[in-house]
Every structure is written in structure tokens, then in C-alpha cells.
Design an enzyme around this catalytic site. Structure first.
Site, PDB file in Angstrom:
ATOM      1  N   ASP A 115       0.835  -1.216   0.000  1.00 19.93           N
ATOM      2  CA  ASP A 115       0.000   0.000   0.000  1.00 19.93           C
ATOM      3  C   ASP A 115       0.870   1.266   0.000  1.00 19.93           C
ATOM      4  O   ASP A 115       0.729   2.144   0.856  1.00 19.93           O
ATOM      5  CB  ASP A 115      -0.924   0.026   1.218  1.00 19.93           C
ATOM      6  CG  ASP A 115      -1.626  -1.294   1.464  1.00 19.93           C
ATOM      7  OD1 ASP A 115      -1.972  -1.964   0.483  1.00 19.93           O
ATOM      8  OD2 ASP A 115      -1.821  -1.642   2.641  1.00 19.93           O
ATOM      9  N   GLU A 124     -11.324  -1.904  -3.071  1.00 21.54           N
ATOM     10  CA  GLU A 124     -10.673  -1.133  -2.013  1.00 21.54           C
ATOM     11  C   GLU A 124      -9.509  -0.338  -2.601  1.00 21.54           C
ATOM     12  O   GLU A 124      -9.343  -0.264  -3.832  1.00 21.54           O
ATOM     13  CB  GLU A 124     -10.175  -2.060  -0.902  1.00 21.54           C
ATOM     14  CG  GLU A 124      -9.186  -3.118  -1.354  1.00 21.54           C
ATOM     15  CD  GLU A 124      -8.813  -4.103  -0.250  1.00 21.54           C
ATOM     16  OE1 GLU A 124      -9.501  -4.151   0.781  1.00 21.54           O
ATOM     17  OE2 GLU A 124      -7.804  -4.835  -0.435  1.00 21.54           O
TER      18      GLU A 124
END
Length: 298
Positions: free
Chosen positions: A14, A191
């Protein structure tokens, strides 16, 4: 899209990249960060903080107060704001917090990450999950917080000047795997949203399907475009991302070595070059997650 870098020595999940005083900073899940002068060679910089504020333990009891995910870093009003997620894995008992700092340079006398508080939280009563934060300003200069994972999908809230969700504001859902006329899937695997404004349009990047399974991860990066920051975001086939749309940009078939590319951000450098920043799982290194950077043209 031209590949700039397949970094094999930088573990990251991420990732987000920002720049201060000629130094690139890459932040990732668990709070680790790296520095670079050329986007190619990276040096470990440390960890943002070892223990999270006490409010985290109260909002998310299952979290041990140490682990945090998916940072977002923006410079606003003379300071750096780092948004981060704390969560109960597999549940939407989650929260997004903010830490603030005058500089990103650990050698500076002004360097100190301080708790700025909770930005938003979610509970089992909500149809959203308060993780994977991203911040984007609209054409009037007003910031919006984008977040979400599974449940109802990606959601937006307006932020005030201090970086917190405006009291009384309502959720605006902008991406879901729910196709028009069909029941919302369970799970609803979307997401890692990120909005990048460019030449009068807003580009919504997201990750579909499943991460965190090493080379078995089915994560892939998708894209939709809108004239308004709150959507609708339409893919290349004319499908709204709120109803299952999303043009695939990168998936496990893009590169022979890399599986499950996803959770991207976008970084625009001082020279105007735009980079797609994400992680992928290395098939030659036991599926470890590595930093990926590509120069892109939009």
C-alpha cells in the site's frame, strides 16, 4: 505506460510517494518509510511511530495499538498530514487517524509526528469500512476523504480545513462491484481507492478482488474517469464504477514475475512526470510484496 522501475530490494505494501526538498519519501503499511533521490535507489528511513494513540485501542479493541495500514500523506496549511488506518482484520470495526509533522526529514529539529486524532470510524452498524484513506482536492480547493474496503465499497466525505470529516456530512458512495439491477455481492471486493485530478478530469483508481495472498493474490488495478470529484466514474466500456465498472490497468498477467498488483497511488513530480505507484507480489521471492513504480501518461 512505460515501466520505470521494478524495485526488488524495497518491501512495501500500500505505498504512497511524496517529495520534500528534493527527497522522495515512500510510506507503506506498518508505518515503514524509505527515502530516495532518484526513485530508483531507496534507503530505509525508519518507522513513523512504534505505538499508536490510546484512542485506537478504544475504537478498535482488536488492534494491539501498534499495527496500522495504508498511509496517505498530503501537505496542507504548512504541515504534513499522514492519514492511516487501524482495523480488525475481516471486520469493519475500523478507524482512520491522522498524524501531523512540520517536516518529513528525521534529521530536522522540527521533526516530530504528533497525534492529531481520529478522522472517522466505522462499526458493525455501518455499510462502509474506514480503511485505505486517500485525500483529494476538488477544483475549488476543498479536500475530500476517500476510503473503503468491501462492505458498501468506496465512499467519500468532505473534509474541513483542519483535515477532519465535516460534522453532519453524508457518505457519498462512488465504487462498488454491485452491477446495476443486481444484489450487492458478499463480499464486495473493491478497495484501495485513489483520485488523481488531471486536465479538468478526475481519475479514480481502485483495486478489485483479493490481496495479501502472496502470488495467489487476485488483486488488480482498475480505472474510471469523471468530470466531478464525486463521480460518476465511468470506465472505457461506459460502465459506472459504482455498478461494477473499472478498466483493468494492471493484473497478474501484466508481468511474468509479478502477481496481484494493487493498492496504487499516483505521484506527480516537479517536472510534470506522473507515476503510478503500487505493490505487487514477487513470484521469484516467496511472494513477498515489493514497491512498483511506473511513469504513465493520462
Amino acid at each position: 505506460m512505460a515501466l520505470l522501475n521494478l524495485t526488488v530490494d524495497v518491501p512495501a505494501h500500500d505505498p504512497v510517494i511524496v517529495k520534500e526538498n528534493g527527497i522522495y519519501y515512500c510510506f507503506s503499511t506498518h508505518g515503514y518509510f524509505y527515502t530516495s533521490r532518484d526513485l530508483l535507489s531507496w534507503k530505509y528511513g525508519g518507522k513513523i511511530f512504534e505505538n499508536l494513540p490510546e484512542w485506537v485501542r478504544k475504537d478498535v479493541p482488536a488492534n494491539d495499538g501498534k499495527d496500522y495500514w495504508a498511509p496517505e500523506v498530503v501537505f496542507r496549511d504548512g504541515e504534513w498530514r499522514l492519514y492511516y488506518a487501524v482495523s480488525t482484520f475481516g471486520k469493519n470495526i475500523s478507524a482512520i487517524g491522522m498524524a501531523c509533522n512540520k517536516t518529513l526529514d528525521p534529521s530536522s529539529k522540527d521533526y516530530e509526528w504528533r497525534d492529531c486524532g481520529r478522522v472517522i470510524a466505522s462499526t458493525e452498524d455501518d455499510n462502509f469500512n474506514a480503511i485505505d484513506p486517500a485525500v483529494c482536492a476538488d477544483e475549488e480547493g476543498n479536500d475530500w476523504l476517500l476510503f473503503g474496503s468491501f462492505w458498501g465499497g468506496l465512499v467519500m466525505f468532505p473534509l474541513d480545513e483542519k483535515g477532519f470529516v465535516k460534522p453532519g456530512s453524508q457518505a457519498k458512495f462512488i465504487a462498488s462491484r454491485q452491477k446495476s439491477g443486481e444484489k450487492q455481492p458478499d463480499p464486495n471486493p473493491v478497495e484501495g481507492g485513489f483520485i488523481f485530478p488531471h486536465k479538468g478530469h478526475y481519475y479514480l483508481f481502485a483495486s478489485h478482488d483479493f490481496c495479501c495472498r502472496g502470488t495467489a493474490s487476485s488483486y488488480h488495478i482498475v480505472l474510471g474517469i469523471s468530470d466531478e470529484i464525486t463521480g460518476p466514474y465511468i470506465d472505457s466500456d461506459g460502465v459506472d464504477m459504482l455498478h461494477g465498472g473499472g478498466t483493468t490497468l494492471r493484473d497478474s498477467f501484466t508481468f511474468e514475475r509479478w502477481a496481484g498488483p494493487g493498492h496504487n497511488t499516483v505521484f506527480k513530480d516537479d517536472d510534470g512526470k506522473i507515476y503510478l505507484v503500487y505493490h505487487a507480489y514477487d513470484r521469484t521471492d516467496d511472494g513477498r510484496s515489493k514497491l512498483m513504480i511506473e511513469e504513465i501518461t493520462l
